[in-house]
Write an enzyme that holds these catalytic residues in place. Structure first.
Site, mmCIF file in Angstrom:
data_model
loop_
_atom_site.group_PDB
_atom_site.id
_atom_site.type_symbol
_atom_site.label_atom_id
_atom_site.label_comp_id
_atom_site.label_asym_id
_atom_site.label_seq_id
_atom_site.Cartn_x
_atom_site.Cartn_y
_atom_site.Cartn_z
ATOM 1 N N CYS A 105 95.782 -42.999 28.612
ATOM 2 C CA CYS A 105 95.055 -44.178 28.125
ATOM 3 C C CYS A 105 95.208 -44.389 26.622
ATOM 4 C CB CYS A 105 93.574 -44.076 28.479
ATOM 5 S SG CYS A 105 93.282 -44.304 30.231
HETATM 6 N N1 COA Z 1 80.149 -47.570 46.362
HETATM 7 C C1 COA Z 1 78.889 -47.164 46.597
HETATM 8 N N2 COA Z 1 78.445 -45.945 46.217
HETATM 9 C C2 COA Z 1 79.300 -45.131 45.586
HETATM 10 C C3 COA Z 1 80.623 -45.507 45.310
HETATM 11 C C4 COA Z 1 81.039 -46.783 45.738
HETATM 12 N N3 COA Z 1 82.281 -47.220 45.527
HETATM 13 N N4 COA Z 1 81.243 -44.500 44.669
HETATM 14 C C5 COA Z 1 80.351 -43.520 44.520
HETATM 15 N N5 COA Z 1 79.165 -43.883 45.098
HETATM 16 C C6 COA Z 1 77.925 -43.098 45.166
HETATM 17 C C7 COA Z 1 78.224 -41.614 45.122
HETATM 18 O O1 COA Z 1 78.467 -41.137 46.434
HETATM 19 C C8 COA Z 1 76.961 -41.059 44.520
HETATM 20 O O2 COA Z 1 75.980 -40.928 45.514
HETATM 21 P P1 COA Z 1 74.945 -39.691 45.497
HETATM 22 O O3 COA Z 1 74.163 -39.868 44.231
HETATM 23 O O4 COA Z 1 74.168 -39.907 46.720
HETATM 24 O O5 COA Z 1 75.792 -38.469 45.483
HETATM 25 C C9 COA Z 1 76.497 -42.139 43.574
HETATM 26 O O6 COA Z 1 77.139 -43.360 44.023
HETATM 27 C C10 COA Z 1 76.886 -41.865 42.136
HETATM 28 O O7 COA Z 1 78.287 -41.532 42.070
HETATM 29 P P2 COA Z 1 79.004 -41.057 40.761
HETATM 30 O O8 COA Z 1 80.453 -40.867 41.022
HETATM 31 O O9 COA Z 1 78.247 -39.888 40.196
HETATM 32 O O10 COA Z 1 78.816 -42.373 39.862
HETATM 33 P P3 COA Z 1 78.734 -42.570 38.311
HETATM 34 O O11 COA Z 1 77.481 -43.296 38.028
HETATM 35 O O12 COA Z 1 79.040 -41.337 37.561
HETATM 36 O O13 COA Z 1 79.937 -43.598 38.035
HETATM 37 C C11 COA Z 1 82.214 -43.643 37.250
HETATM 38 C C12 COA Z 1 81.257 -43.266 38.377
HETATM 39 C C13 COA Z 1 83.591 -43.138 37.580
HETATM 40 C C14 COA Z 1 82.242 -45.163 37.125
HETATM 41 C C15 COA Z 1 81.704 -43.027 35.919
HETATM 42 O O14 COA Z 1 81.484 -41.649 36.088
HETATM 43 C C16 COA Z 1 82.681 -43.215 34.784
HETATM 44 O O15 COA Z 1 82.931 -44.306 34.361
HETATM 45 N N6 COA Z 1 83.199 -42.114 34.213
HETATM 46 C C17 COA Z 1 84.150 -42.161 33.120
HETATM 47 C C18 COA Z 1 85.385 -42.773 33.637
HETATM 48 C C19 COA Z 1 86.464 -42.849 32.616
HETATM 49 O O16 COA Z 1 86.314 -43.325 31.528
HETATM 50 N N7 COA Z 1 87.602 -42.377 32.988
HETATM 51 C C20 COA Z 1 88.716 -42.481 32.185
HETATM 52 C C21 COA Z 1 89.814 -42.945 33.029
HETATM 53 S S1 COA Z 1 91.153 -43.317 32.036
#
Ligand code: COA
Length: 374
Positions: free
Chosen positions: A156
């Site tokens: 990135c």
């Molecule tokens: N739809 C509905 N629910 C979903 C889902 C989806 N597509 N994906 C995950 N969930 C659920 C999970 O199962 C989890 O449920 P639980 O609490 O019962 O276990 C809950 O939603 C939370 O999931 P989680 O993965 O912990 O979500 P989050 O709030 O951490 O958000 C990201 C996920 C990836 C958006 C976030 O962690 C993020 O942005 N991280 C940094 C990403 C980044 O910058 N990466 C760099 C890439 S270059």
């Protein structure tokens, strides 16, 4: 020593859009299919049922509303779930080269330059279409540029690291003008069947023209200074590569051949690294955050950007101070901060400062401090 400036940017945006609702319908159809196929194992408790995705979750977790992609039909077909791109013949331009030429031509027009003014092409992206010949050399050939080209990858942060490399070359005199190009076909390395991340990425290509200040004829941004940092982490990883492909163990189906991340850890660990990086970059350059007119941040997650803006500025950023484009483009890896810069820089006044900052896998952080000159 020459003063490097950014005198033009260009964005190639694919014509096909996938909204969250369309994406979720396709994912849920795939989940139904998966659950029917594995009904016996699920009933026996040997396998977990695949849960549905939801648009509400996607917006709340990321701020993303839609993404542009090179091939919508393959991604949304529950029997395929990846972009189906026609294999190019060796004699044809590659997909990335085509996107790059479009973005580069826009940057050249904005800067009032032609291929004859350019000495080098750097293609900097998270995933390159092939190992060799370098995509940059193909772009150089298609644009009719003399000089040289090379590819580089800092995930990135590829664009900001590329701008640092180009700025250093301009400063030292090894090239007059360089196109830094970021073709990101993120749809090709995203696992669209994984609910945790299927909404994250989109496709795009950006180009930035870095040249000597003395060669410009219009408004531009002086590159005041750049700062790059890397710190190894396994929390964002893609294990695809030529060594893996040659293994006889069905690697094509291995989940780790696509984008993998521990999103929560990334969120927590990267935020302090980025905020501290920006603040120390500003301090080293002799400026403070309150002198910044604009922050063009990496476009991965709205909550992450809100946090970084608040930490750097010491207050909630005002509307327009830290523009996001991720609601329209999703995460486009290295290209995200350059799209934001390209779309939201016209109104910056003479002598005002702004900072581009990317961050992501590696971990990597790159920042470019700019001063407007009209
Ligand atoms: N739809 C509905 N629910 C979903 C889902 C989806 N597509 N994906 C995950 N969930 C659920 C999970 O199962 C989890 O449920 P639980 O609490 O019962 O276990 C809950 O939603 C939370 O999931 P989680 O993965 O912990 O979500 P989050 O709030 O951490 O958000 C990201 C996920 C990836 C958006 C976030 O962690 C993020 O942005 N991280 C940094 C990403 C980044 O910058 N990466 C760099 C890439 S270059």
């Amino acid at each position: 020593m020459h003063q490097p400036v950014i005198s033009g940017t260009g964005v190639f945006t694919p014509s096909e859009v996938i909204t969250n609702d369309e994406l979720v319908v396709a994912f849920n159809a795939y989940a139904d299919k998966f659950n029917i196929e594995h009904a016996a194992a699920i009933t026996a408790g040997e396998m977990a049922e695949m849960a549905y995705s939801s648009s509400e979750f996607i917006v709340a977790a990321s701020g993303i509303h839609q993404r542009y992609v090179i091939d919508k039909s393959g991604i949304l077909d529950p029997d395929i779930m990846y972009p189906t791109l026609r294999q190019r013949q060796d004699e044809e331009p590659g997909v990335m080269a085509e996107m790059a030429v479009d973005a580069c031509n826009k940057a050249l027009v904005q800067a009032g330059k032609t291929a004859a003014d350019i000495d080098a092409v750097i293609v900097a992206a998270s995933n390159l279409e092939r190992a060799y010949p370098a995509v940059a050399i193909e772009v150089q050939e298609l644009l009719g540029i003399s000089g040289f080209g090379f590819d580089m990858n800092v995930a990135c942060s590829s664009a900001t690291f590329g701008i640092q490399a180009a700025s250093d070359m301009v400063r030292s005199g090894s090239a007059r003008a360089i196109l830094v190009v970021n073709p990101e076909i993120c749809s090709g390395h995203l696992e669209w069947r994984d609910r945790d991340c299927h909404f994250i990425f989109g496709d795009v290509c950006t180009a930035t023209l870095v040249e000597r200040k003395q060669d410009t004829s219009g408004g531009h941004f002086e590159v005041v200074s750049t700062k790059c940092l890397t710190k190894f982490s396994n929390n964002i990883r893609n294990n695809n590569g030529f060594l893996r492909r040659s293994r006889p163990d069905g690697v094509k189906d291995r989940r780790d051949m696509q984008f993998m991340q521990n999103g929560r850890k990334v969120f927590k660990e990267v935020l302090p690294i980025v905020s501290n990086h920006i603040l120390s970059h500003l301090a080293e350059a002799g400026y403070s955050a309150d002198q910044l007119k604009r922050l063009w941040l990496h476009q991965a997650n709205k909550a992450m950007n809100d946090f970084i803006g608040k930490k750097v500025l010491g207050r909630v950023p005002e509307a327009g101070e830290q523009p996001n484009i991720l609601q329209d483009y999703a995460n486009t890896s290295s290209a995200g901060s350059i799209i934001a810069f390209s779309q939201y820089s016209e109104d910056i006044g003479d002598g005002e400062l702004g900072l581009i900052c990317s961050f992501g896998a590696g971990y990597s952080v790159g920042s470019v401090l700019l001063k407007r000159a009209l």
